[in-house]
Write a protein that holds these residues in place. Structure first.
Motif: not given
Ligand SMILES: Nc1ncnc2c1ncn2[C@@H]1O[C@H](COP(=O)(O)OP(=O)(O)OP(=O)(O)O)[C@@H](O)[C@H]1O
Length: 402
Positions: A151-154, A206-207, A271-272, A288-293
């Protein structure tokens, strides 16, 4: 099943002997309504899974083939073919846009025409995003190897009209993924949120749009709420309910964080998750820390490179003598790509590209004057406030401050 259909592309011949004497590494024999598969690795013969007797081997093996061929075909190559096949299938299918009505997803066909080619933004930044998405979408083995959920968070942030929603559509089209547009304020509680998220399919985005409007997360609110311990814990604060809605959502930040961190691991597939906001400074850093986003992408006011993309899209113009004037104005004033696009939109048929550029220049000049007037009035206001407080300090009695 897939393996059998692939094997049938090897020579299909009439007799077992023919198969075993064939120099091909594998063959299929159709007999009596059934099909048998044979492997000939050059040293040994196998009727698919079962080793044949030594005597038959010695009489039947005429030519040697290398073990490498058969393993390559049945192992890595077959996996590669299947993987490519799945990717083509994903790209060619009709994509879906899901929205939730409370705890239920419903969908329509997703047909947004946005692409990275038509997205107006700095080309270097754009290429970085494309590379990141490509690496992610091909990263199944990598994520397995490092033991992380695929997964990856933007986080997309910036003023309204800078292309956050357009970028999500471009991402979906680029990857061939479905979109799940999650309306958090319509979700009753964490259990409902979990159910919704588990139902999402792999190869999806997923937005959560305008996340700052969905959650009670701002620093200010955290300071204001000192009634009890739970109120001070941002993770336990509920989502902001829709205005005048009696059924307030009980989804908490911790519920959302649990999902972002943990549940995907169990769901499998790629999933993004994309959050958008106009006010990044209002978001809880935990969210929003890295690893989540993993990537924070700012979409900002229109620069000259972004303008050139819009001019190409809207007016088929690669260059024009008015471009330099526009470059200068874009450096001096802030206008969103949405506003620039609106000015470039042809309003006559046939289109009048020069007229559109002049209309943009007019709008930029107006915006520049308005910004200058606004700045002046703010400075005057500031000076007035300063003067008032000086007067207050000089005349405390008169001002009732003693
Ligand atoms: N960077 C861009 N490239 C191309 N078109 C853009 C861009 N930004 C905005 N537009 C145009 O402006 C319209 C509005 O943009 P969009 O909805 O993507 O902005 P947004 O940042 O998501 O706004 P909001 O925060 O209000 O949701 C789009 O339909 C698109 O036509």
């Amino acid at each position: 099943m897939v393996l059998l259909s692939h094997m049938q592309t090897f020579p299909a011949i009439e007799t077992e002997e023919e198969a075993l004497t064939n120099s091909m590494p594998a063959a299929a024999v159709r007999r009596g309504g059934g099909t048998s598969f044979f492997r000939n690795d050059g040293e040994k013969l196998y009727k698919y899974g079962e080793e044949l007797t030594r005597s038959r081997k010695s009489t039947l093996v005429k030519e040697k083939t290398t073990l490498g061929h058969i393993d390559m075909i049945l192992g890595d190559y077959l996996n590669h073919v299947l993987k490519e096949g799945r990717e083509i299938k994903v790209k060619n299918r009709l994509r879906k846009l899901y929205t939730n009505n409370g705890a239920q997803w419903s969908h329509v066909v997703f047909e947004h025409p946005a692409s990275f080619q038509t997205l107006a933004m700095d080309p270097v930044k754009k290429q970085e995003i494309i590379d990141d998405l490509t690496t992610f979408s091909k990263g199944e083995d990598f994520y397995n190897r490092i033991g992380r959920a695929w997964k990856r968070g933007y986080l997309l942030y910036g003023p309204p009209g800078t292309g956050k929603s357009t970028m999500i559509a471009a991402m979906a089209n680029f990857l061939g993924y479905d979109i799940y547009d999650l309306e958090l304020t319509a979700v009753k509680d964490n259990t409902e949120l979990r159910r919704l998220l588990i139902e999402t399919s792999s190869k999806s985005i997923i937005v959560i749009e305008d996340i700052d409007c969905s959650m009670e997360l701002t620093g200010q609110r955290k300071k204001d709420n000192k009634e009890d311990e739970d109120d001070n814990d941002p993770a336990k604060k509920p989502m902001k309910p829709p205005e005048n809605d009696a059924k307030a959502s009980k989804v908490t930040l911790s519920g959302l964080l649990n999902f972002v961190d943990g549940l995907w691991s169990a769901c499998g597939g790629d999933r993004l998750i994309v959050f958008t906001t106009n006010h990044v400074e209002k978001l809880d850093p935990a969210l929003i820390r890295r690893g989540r986003m993993d990537r924070h992408i700012e979409l900002s006011y229109c620069g000259f490179e972004a303008f050139k993309v819009l001019a190409r899209n809207y007016l088929y113009l690669e260059t024009h003598e008015l471009f330099e004037t526009i470059r200068g104005l874009l450096e001096e004033t802030q206008m969103t790509p949405a506003d620039v696009a609106e000015n470039l939109m042809p309003k006559t048929s046939p289109a009048d590209p020069e007229g559109c550029l002049k209309s943009l220049i007019g709008a930029l000049e107006t915006a520049k004057q308005e910004a200058a007037a606004q700045k002046k009035s703010e400075e005057e206001e500031g000076r007035k406030k300063e003067k008032d407080s000086e007067m207050e300090a000089l005349n405390p009695i008169e001002n009732g401050n003693v």
